[in-house]
Write a protein that holds these residues in place. Structure first.
Motif, PDB file in Angstrom:
ATOM      1  N   LEU A 208      -0.681  -9.295  -8.371  1.00 34.93           N
ATOM      2  CA  LEU A 208      -1.238 -10.429  -7.611  1.00 34.93           C
ATOM      3  C   LEU A 208      -2.701 -10.136  -7.257  1.00 34.93           C
ATOM      4  CD1 LEU A 208      -1.141 -12.907  -5.555  1.00 34.93           C
ATOM      5  CD2 LEU A 208      -0.311 -11.241  -3.873  1.00 34.93           C
ATOM      6  N   ALA A 209      -2.929  -8.933  -6.739  1.00 34.89           N
ATOM      7  CA  ALA A 209      -4.294  -8.563  -6.333  1.00 34.89           C
ATOM      8  C   ALA A 209      -5.225  -8.543  -7.548  1.00 34.89           C
ATOM      9  CB  ALA A 209      -4.276  -7.199  -5.652  1.00 34.89           C
ATOM     10  N   ALA A 210      -4.744  -7.996  -8.663  1.00 29.66           N
ATOM     11  CA  ALA A 210      -5.584  -7.922  -9.869  1.00 29.66           C
ATOM     12  C   ALA A 210      -5.926  -9.334 -10.359  1.00 29.66           C
ATOM     13  CB  ALA A 210      -4.854  -7.136 -10.954  1.00 29.66           C
ATOM     14  N   THR A 211      -4.941 -10.242 -10.309  1.00 31.76           N
ATOM     15  CA  THR A 211      -5.179 -11.620 -10.765  1.00 31.76           C
ATOM     16  C   THR A 211      -6.176 -12.311  -9.839  1.00 31.76           C
ATOM     17  OG1 THR A 211      -2.906 -11.644 -11.569  1.00 31.76           O
ATOM     18  CG2 THR A 211      -4.014 -13.765 -11.461  1.00 31.76           C
ATOM     19  N   ALA A 212      -6.040 -12.064  -8.536  1.00 30.47           N
ATOM     20  CA  ALA A 212      -6.981 -12.665  -7.574  1.00 30.47           C
ATOM     21  C   ALA A 212      -8.390 -12.112  -7.806  1.00 30.47           C
ATOM     22  CB  ALA A 212      -6.517 -12.383  -6.151  1.00 30.47           C
ATOM     23  N   SER A 213      -8.478 -10.812  -8.090  1.00 32.25           N
ATOM     24  CA  SER A 213      -9.793 -10.208  -8.354  1.00 32.25           C
ATOM     25  C   SER A 213     -10.433 -10.855  -9.571  1.00 32.25           C
ATOM     26  CB  SER A 213      -9.661  -8.701  -8.626  1.00 32.25           C
ATOM     27  OG  SER A 213      -9.113  -8.051  -7.522  1.00 32.25           O
ATOM     28  N   ALA A 214      -9.636 -11.002 -10.642  1.00 33.35           N
ATOM     29  CA  ALA A 214     -10.175 -11.559 -11.888  1.00 33.35           C
ATOM     30  C   ALA A 214     -10.622 -13.011 -11.683  1.00 33.35           C
ATOM     31  CB  ALA A 214      -9.120 -11.478 -12.990  1.00 33.35           C
ATOM     32  N   ALA A 215      -9.852 -13.759 -10.893  1.00 30.56           N
ATOM     33  CA  ALA A 215     -10.168 -15.185 -10.713  1.00 30.56           C
ATOM     34  C   ALA A 215     -11.381 -15.400  -9.817  1.00 30.56           C
ATOM     35  CB  ALA A 215      -8.955 -15.912 -10.124  1.00 30.56           C
ATOM     36  N   THR A 216     -11.579 -14.481  -8.872  1.00 31.17           N
ATOM     37  CA  THR A 216     -12.645 -14.699  -7.888  1.00 31.17           C
ATOM     38  C   THR A 216     -13.890 -13.860  -8.163  1.00 31.17           C
ATOM     39  OG1 THR A 216     -11.755 -12.951  -6.475  1.00 31.17           O
ATOM     40  CG2 THR A 216     -10.986 -15.199  -6.045  1.00 31.17           C
ATOM     41  N   GLY A 217     -13.727 -12.791  -8.959  1.00 32.11           N
ATOM     42  CA  GLY A 217     -14.851 -11.883  -9.171  1.00 32.11           C
ATOM     43  C   GLY A 217     -15.077 -10.968  -7.971  1.00 32.11           C
ATOM     44  N   THR A 218     -14.204 -11.068  -6.988  1.00 34.61           N
ATOM     45  CA  THR A 218     -14.287 -10.198  -5.797  1.00 34.61           C
ATOM     46  C   THR A 218     -13.160  -9.171  -5.881  1.00 34.61           C
ATOM     47  OG1 THR A 218     -15.076 -12.073  -4.510  1.00 34.61           O
ATOM     48  CG2 THR A 218     -14.225 -10.202  -3.264  1.00 34.61           C
ATOM     49  N   PRO A 219     -13.471  -7.882  -5.772  1.00 36.17           N
ATOM     50  CA  PRO A 219     -12.396  -6.890  -5.859  1.00 36.17           C
ATOM     51  C   PRO A 219     -11.410  -7.033  -4.700  1.00 36.17           C
ATOM     52  CG  PRO A 219     -14.578  -5.841  -5.845  1.00 36.17           C
ATOM     53  CD  PRO A 219     -14.786  -7.285  -5.539  1.00 36.17           C
ATOM     54  N   VAL A 220     -10.143  -7.171  -5.051  1.00 34.17           N
ATOM     55  CA  VAL A 220      -9.074  -7.245  -4.047  1.00 34.17           C
ATOM     56  C   VAL A 220      -8.007  -6.241  -4.454  1.00 34.17           C
ATOM     57  CG1 VAL A 220      -7.491  -8.750  -2.776  1.00 34.17           C
ATOM     58  CG2 VAL A 220      -9.455  -9.753  -3.917  1.00 34.17           C
ATOM     59  N   ALA A 221      -7.550  -5.443  -3.512  1.00 35.22           N
ATOM     60  CA  ALA A 221      -6.505  -4.445  -3.805  1.00 35.22           C
ATOM     61  C   ALA A 221      -5.189  -4.901  -3.199  1.00 35.22           C
ATOM     62  CB  ALA A 221      -6.916  -3.105  -3.207  1.00 35.22           C
ATOM     63  N   TYR A 222      -4.145  -4.140  -3.437  1.00 30.35           N
ATOM     64  CA  TYR A 222      -2.886  -4.338  -2.724  1.00 30.35           C
ATOM     65  C   TYR A 222      -2.597  -3.076  -1.935  1.00 30.35           C
ATOM     66  CZ  TYR A 222       2.065  -4.369  -1.666  1.00 30.35           C
ATOM     67  OH  TYR A 222       3.263  -4.280  -0.989  1.00 30.35           O
ATOM     68  N   THR A 223      -2.364  -3.210  -0.661  1.00 23.14           N
ATOM     69  CA  THR A 223      -2.035  -2.061   0.176  1.00 23.14           C
ATOM     70  C   THR A 223      -0.572  -2.150   0.566  1.00 23.14           C
ATOM     71  OG1 THR A 223      -4.278  -2.119   1.076  1.00 23.14           O
ATOM     72  CG2 THR A 223      -2.652  -0.792   2.271  1.00 23.14           C
ATOM     73  N   ASP A 224       0.193  -1.174   0.110  1.00 24.75           N
ATOM     74  CA  ASP A 224       1.625  -1.153   0.421  1.00 24.75           C
ATOM     75  C   ASP A 224       1.843  -0.371   1.714  1.00 24.75           C
ATOM     76  OD1 ASP A 224       4.207  -2.019  -0.674  1.00 24.75           O
ATOM     77  OD2 ASP A 224       4.669   0.135  -0.565  1.00 24.75           O
ATOM     78  N   LEU A 225       2.533  -0.989   2.652  1.00 21.18           N
ATOM     79  CA  LEU A 225       2.758  -0.375   3.958  1.00 21.18           C
ATOM     80  C   LEU A 225       4.252  -0.196   4.200  1.00 21.18           C
ATOM     81  CD1 LEU A 225       0.413  -2.713   6.095  1.00 21.18           C
ATOM     82  CD2 LEU A 225      -0.079  -0.356   5.405  1.00 21.18           C
ATOM     83  N   PRO A 226       4.632   0.739   5.076  1.00 20.08           N
ATOM     84  CA  PRO A 226       6.027   0.749   5.530  1.00 20.08           C
ATOM     85  C   PRO A 226       6.314  -0.600   6.209  1.00 20.08           C
ATOM     86  CG  PRO A 226       4.856   2.727   6.252  1.00 20.08           C
ATOM     87  CD  PRO A 226       3.816   1.803   5.688  1.00 20.08           C
ATOM     88  N   ALA A 227       7.556  -1.060   6.139  1.00 19.37           N
ATOM     89  CA  ALA A 227       7.884  -2.400   6.654  1.00 19.37           C
ATOM     90  C   ALA A 227       7.457  -2.589   8.116  1.00 19.37           C
ATOM     91  CB  ALA A 227       9.376  -2.665   6.490  1.00 19.37           C
ATOM     92  N   GLY A 228       7.670  -1.570   8.940  1.00 15.17           N
ATOM     93  CA  GLY A 228       7.314  -1.684  10.358  1.00 15.17           C
ATOM     94  C   GLY A 228       5.814  -1.889  10.532  1.00 15.17           C
ATOM     95  N   ALA A 229       5.034  -1.147   9.758  1.00 18.59           N
ATOM     96  CA  ALA A 229       3.570  -1.267   9.861  1.00 18.59           C
ATOM     97  C   ALA A 229       3.108  -2.623   9.340  1.00 18.59           C
ATOM     98  CB  ALA A 229       2.905  -0.138   9.072  1.00 18.59           C
ATOM     99  N   PHE A 230       3.780  -3.119   8.308  1.00 24.80           N
ATOM    100  CA  PHE A 230       3.426  -4.444   7.769  1.00 24.80           C
ATOM    101  C   PHE A 230       3.726  -5.518   8.818  1.00 24.80           C
ATOM    102  CE2 PHE A 230       4.729  -8.025   4.697  1.00 24.80           C
ATOM    103  CZ  PHE A 230       3.450  -8.548   4.673  1.00 24.80           C
ATOM    104  N   ALA A 231       4.900  -5.424   9.439  1.00 19.68           N
ATOM    105  CA  ALA A 231       5.262  -6.407  10.475  1.00 19.68           C
ATOM    106  C   ALA A 231       4.239  -6.351  11.619  1.00 19.68           C
ATOM    107  CB  ALA A 231       6.667  -6.131  10.996  1.00 19.68           C
ATOM    108  N   GLN A 232       3.836  -5.134  11.986  1.00 19.48           N
ATOM    109  CA  GLN A 232       2.848  -4.980  13.069  1.00 19.48           C
ATOM    110  C   GLN A 232       1.509  -5.613  12.670  1.00 19.48           C
ATOM    111  OE1 GLN A 232       3.535  -3.601  16.210  1.00 19.48           O
ATOM    112  NE2 GLN A 232       1.592  -4.668  16.581  1.00 19.48           N
ATOM    113  N   ALA A 233       1.112  -5.397  11.406  1.00 20.04           N
ATOM    114  CA  ALA A 233      -0.161  -5.969  10.935  1.00 20.04           C
ATOM    115  C   ALA A 233      -0.100  -7.496  10.976  1.00 20.04           C
ATOM    116  CB  ALA A 233      -0.460  -5.483   9.515  1.00 20.04           C
ATOM    117  N   LEU A 234       1.053  -8.049  10.614  1.00 25.11           N
ATOM    118  CA  LEU A 234       1.208  -9.514  10.669  1.00 25.11           C
ATOM    119  C   LEU A 234       1.122  -9.998  12.113  1.00 25.11           C
ATOM    120  CD1 LEU A 234       4.114  -9.990   8.066  1.00 25.11           C
ATOM    121  CD2 LEU A 234       1.753 -10.755   7.789  1.00 25.11           C
ATOM    122  N   SER A 235       1.809  -9.289  13.009  1.00 27.78           N
ATOM    123  CA  SER A 235       1.761  -9.656  14.440  1.00 27.78           C
ATOM    124  C   SER A 235       0.331  -9.594  14.952  1.00 27.78           C
ATOM    125  CB  SER A 235       2.597  -8.696  15.284  1.00 27.78           C
ATOM    126  OG  SER A 235       3.942  -8.907  15.076  1.00 27.78           O
TER     127      SER A 235
END
Ligand SMILES: NC(=O)c1ccc[n+]([C@@H]2O[C@H](COP(=O)([O-])OP(=O)(O)OC[C@H]3O[C@@H](n4cnc5c(N)ncnc54)[C@H](OP(=O)(O)O)[C@@H]3O)[C@@H](O)[C@H]2O)c1
Length: 286
Positions: A208-235
């Motif tokens: 997903l990140a690679a496709t977004a990078s290619a479409a926008t010309g802006t580098p975008v990565a994917y950061t995989d987090l433990p579920a708890g940390a991801f939920a906290q980031a969303l909050s």
């Protein structure tokens, strides 16, 4: 013939009504329902019948479903612990109204998936079976819009966040799912079927990140987090805590392959390839 659509005040329901109209169903044969019909006044202006239907109010359902030959029951976007009761009431009302076909929008692999969201869908599917309802189950995977909607933030921060590891998701656009629903509602031979609906090309969140990078010309990565940390980031980003927990839990399910399908059911129903991630991103950028 009358086709009743619940949740027509929402996105998938409205798109399904549009798809029915495109398929040539007369507007007067479509009943678009929602809790607040003022929100679908534009559909009424085009000749679509609008009726109030609130899953919490059985009387409204009796009126809304009267005379329906097909019903699209769109799962409600309410707290998960209330959903099953709502769906049961809607199914009961449809059976009382002797609706010959109930199409229920469920979720990929609802029979085996272990996510919080899948639990309600599994229980609703079980209830349809328990009640011996004439039903067809549309198990939708994730919406591509769940990801295209994150583009502005991802571009700003240079990354998508998630907890899905290298699991793949068969996301498809709401429009494609809506078109499939419209096909099921306007053609015969679907009673008893369970369709696993998803996009033709599943992708990982790194892809997903690679496709977004290619479409926008802006580098975008994917950061995989433990579920708890991801939920906290969303909050931290303002997502209500309960929803953040459900989204992180869904990403764990994605990682286990619970949002992946390769049945080709969606492509077959709509009679064309599904919209690709790249095309959805390009459309969203426009
Ligand atoms: N596959 C996915 O990625 C994904 C993502 C999110 C959600 N979903 C599920 O798919 C469903 C449809 O998606 P969507 O994007 O169209 O969601 P949406 O835009 O939030 O629409 C949800 C619809 O459910 C209706 N609803 C809520 N509570 C109701 C009640 N008590 N009685 C009758 N209708 C009620 C809403 O009506 P009001 O206008 O009155 O609120 C709205 O029309 C969601 O409800 C959710 O269950 C799937």
């Amino acid at each position: 013939m009358s086709i009743v659509v619940t949740g027509a005040t929402g996105q998938l329901g409205r798109l399904t009504v549009e798809a029915l109209l495109r398929r040539g169903v007369p507007a007067a044969d479509i009943v678009a329902t929602g809790r607040d019909t003022a929100r679908i006044k534009d559909l009424a202006d085009r000749g679509v019948v609008t009726r109030r239907a609130d899953f919490a109010d059985p009387d409204s359902l009796a009126v809304a479903f009267a005379g329906a030959e097909k019903l699209l029951l769109i799962s409600a976007s309410i707290p998960v612990d209330e959903r099953l009761d709502h769906h049961r009431r809607a199914i009961d009302a449809a059976l009382t109204a002797e609706v010959p076909l109930i199409a229920y929008t469920s979720m990929t692999r609802a029979d085996t998936a272990r996510t919080i969201l899948a639990e309600t869908h599994r229980a609703t599917e079980e209830y349809l079976r328990e009640r011996d309802a004439p039903a067809v189950v549309l198990r939708n995977s994730w919406y591509l819009e769940n990801y295209t909607g994150q583009l502005p933030l991802a571009l700003q921060h240079g990354t998508f966040l998630g907890a899905a590891g290298d699991g793949t998701v068969s996301a498809a656009t709401r429009t494609d799912y809506a078109e499939a629903a419209a096909v099921v509602l306007t053609t015969e031979g679907h009673t008893g079927a369970v369709y696993e609906l998803g996009g033709d090309q599943a992708f990982t969140l790194a892809e997903l990140a690679a496709t977004a990078s290619a479409a926008t010309g802006t580098p975008v990565a994917y950061t995989d987090l433990p579920a708890g940390a991801f939920a906290q980031a969303l909050s931290d980003a303002g997502v209500p805590a309960e929803l953040a927990r459900i989204l992180a839990d869904s990403d764990l399910g994605l990682g286990r392959g619970e949002l992946f399908t390769d049945t080709g059911d969606l492509r077959r129903l709509i009679g064309r390839p599904t919209t690709t991630l790249a095309d959805a991103i390009t459309a969203a950028l426009r």
